[in-house]
Design an enzyme around this catalytic site. Structure first.
Site, short mmCIF file in Angstrom:
data_model
loop_
_atom_site.label_atom_id
_atom_site.label_comp_id
_atom_site.label_asym_id
_atom_site.label_seq_id
_atom_site.Cartn_x
_atom_site.Cartn_y
_atom_site.Cartn_z
NE ARG A 1 -10.96 -9.67 -2.13
CZ ARG A 1 -11.05 -8.87 -2.89
NH1 ARG A 1 -11.52 -9.22 -4.32
NH2 ARG A 1 -11.20 -7.50 -2.83
CE LYS B 1 -3.97 -1.76 2.54
NZ LYS B 1 -4.93 -1.67 1.42
#
Ligand code: BES
Ligand code: MN
Ligand code: ZN
Length: 475
Positions: free
Chosen positions: A334, A260
């Site tokens: 996920r 990120k």
């Protein structure tokens, strides 16, 4: 802070402070208070407050006037008024108070009691600074008396239990990520189990390997912190099928090799707020001693870049047997949730609800107001919407059509872990839906609602009110 129901008229309360609510356009029944309001040119705008000294006719030392705005008073506005009441009391160092009952639109007295206790207790939450001894101020709000005409059972303790659950959730969220690691979350679950006599199981990485949870492990492997899969069960309804809550517990999300950007990356310590919220909900339900069966499952890992971390292009086989091409290591939530969802089948659940700070896209779609909900069972989605409305911790439903699911196609595995830029919240849920085919399931994306940034940076304790209300509504 303790809460009590009182049947004694508010003006007979001889403690520190009495609250007087005033609606716009209605003069106060107490002429002396009305004179003060006129003198101070007090407009009963919503959430405005005026602290008065001794008022004739009131036995308390002070009277706090709280404006409620236009009648009828909505539930939302009552909460806004409570928050300003709380800050006015802390400014004036009120030690004990009596709050009159007031008519709130579409709300009964149980709602009023639960909400008043929950909001006032939650407002008293203070961030614990690491290594700084808490200043023990001797003047804090010790007792809140809530007036009731009726002799029915008090619902106040339920509000307190929800606020205590929220405090646990907020504390875990606010802790720095070098302290709140997967191991720390597991220790917190163990201590909850001890307090409430819950069944607790903690799977280590070696256990998960034996179960074939390679998707979860692919996220964890780049970190020195060992990943865990925690389950906690509360049984108070015989052999009824349990409700299972699954919480994403990424204790820090650097993005992994798909790193990120640096700005605001500290906020990725909040990527375990799903986990914190299911522990908070468990704490609330167990404290209430509610007659339900509830299990919470927490996959918890740290997502880091390292020589042994997953790389874009890696393919892993999940516990379900389905293979996943990891195109972006920052779509890690996920990857840990899918194995946790498969694991849930062993509980033969009535319903499974996962709660996750899953996508930045949900903040674009819904902002910081509603959490996103998606479900393979419309009845479950409707139940969550309605519990959200009554707890004022709301959700907004997004679709799950197969056209979105098609975006997860991969040339090298059963599915990719990302679906592209469009509808990011929905494609993330479509990914999870592939692992939740054997039960009624809902997914709540709390990336926008679990914490606030900027000068108010801190965990909110959401969606503990929603989850607790949903479970209460099932009894
Ligand atoms: N934890 C983040 C989601 C997130 C981002 C929450 C910003 C709150 C604020 C999640 O793991 C993530 O990184 N999601 C990616 C998914 C993308 C790579 C498909 C995102 O939302 O950018
Ligand atoms: Mn991520
Ligand atoms: Zn994440």
């Amino acid at each position: 802070m303790e809460f009590f129901v009182t049947h004694q008229a508010v003006d007979h309360y001889s403690g520190d402070c009495s609250v007087a609510f005033v609606l716009k356009g209605k003069s106060n029944e107490n002429r002396i208070i009305q004179n003060y309001l006129d003198l101070h040119r007090f407009e009963p705008k919503l959430a405005s407050t005026l602290m008065l000294g001794k008022v004739e006719g009131y036995k308390s030392k002070r009277v706090l006037v709280v404006g409620l705005g236009e009648s009828p008073l909505s539930q939302k506005n009552y909460i806004k008024a409570l928050k300003s009441l709380s800050s006015a009391m802390s400014v004036s160092k009120v030690k004990n108070v009596v709050i009159p009952s007031i008519e709130v639109e579409d709300a009964d007295e149980a709602w009023l009691q639960i909400t008043t206790a929950r909001v006032l207790k939650n407002e008293s939450y203070k961030v614990k600074k690491v290594g700084v001894k808490e200043e023990i101020s001797d003047i804090v709000l010790e007792a809140v008396n809530i007036y009731s005409q009726n002799n029915g059972a008090s619902e106040i303790q339920k509000g307190v239990a929800i606020a205590n659950g929220m405090a646990l959730t907020r504390e875990l969220g606010d802790l720095p990520p070098n302290i709140c690691t997967p191991t720390y979350i597991a220790e917190t679950a163990k201590s909850l189990a001890e307090t409430y006599n819950l069944e607790c199981e903690i799977l280590e990485e070696s256990d998960m390997e034996s179960l074939g949870m390679n998707s979860l492990l692919s996220v964890s492997k780049g970190s020195i912190e060992p990943g865990k899969l925690i389950s906690l069960s509360y049984s108070n309804a015989g052999n009824e099928a349990p409700i299972v809550l699954v919480g994403k517990g990424v204790t820090f999300d650097s993005g992994g090799i798909s790193l990120k950007p640096g700005q605001g990356m500290d906020e990725m310590k909040y990527d375990m707020c799903g986990a914190a919220s299911v522990l908070g909900a468990m704490s609330a339900i167990a404290e209430m001693n509610l007659k339900v069966n509830l299990t919470v499952v927490v996959p918890t890992v740290e997502n880091m870049p390292a020589h042994n971390a997953s790389k874009p292009g890696d393919v892993v086989k999940s516990m379900s047997g389905q293979t996943i091409e990891i195109l972006n290591t920052d779509a890690e939530g996920r990857l840990i949730l899918c194995d946790a969802l498969t694991y849930c089948e062993k509980f033969k659940p009535k319903a499974v609800i996962d709660i996750a700070t899953l996508t930045g896209a949900v903040i674009i779609a819904l902002g910081k107001h509603h959490s996103g909900v998606m479900s393979n069972d419309q009845k479950l989605a409707d139940a969550l919407k309605s519990s959200g409305l009554s707890s004022l911790d709301t959700v907004w439903q997004l679709p799950l059509d197969e056209e979105y699911d098609d975006l997860l196609k991969s040339n090298f595995a059963d599915m990719a872990n990302i679906g592209g830029r469009e509808a990011g919240t929905v494609t993330a849920a479509c990914f999870l839906a592939r692992y939740a085919k054997n039960y009624s399931w809902a997914h709540i994306d709390i990336a926008g609602t679990a914490w606030l940034g900027g000068s108010k940076k801190g965990a909110t304790g959401r969606p503990v009110p929603l989850l607790t209300q949903y479970i209460m509504d099932q009894v």
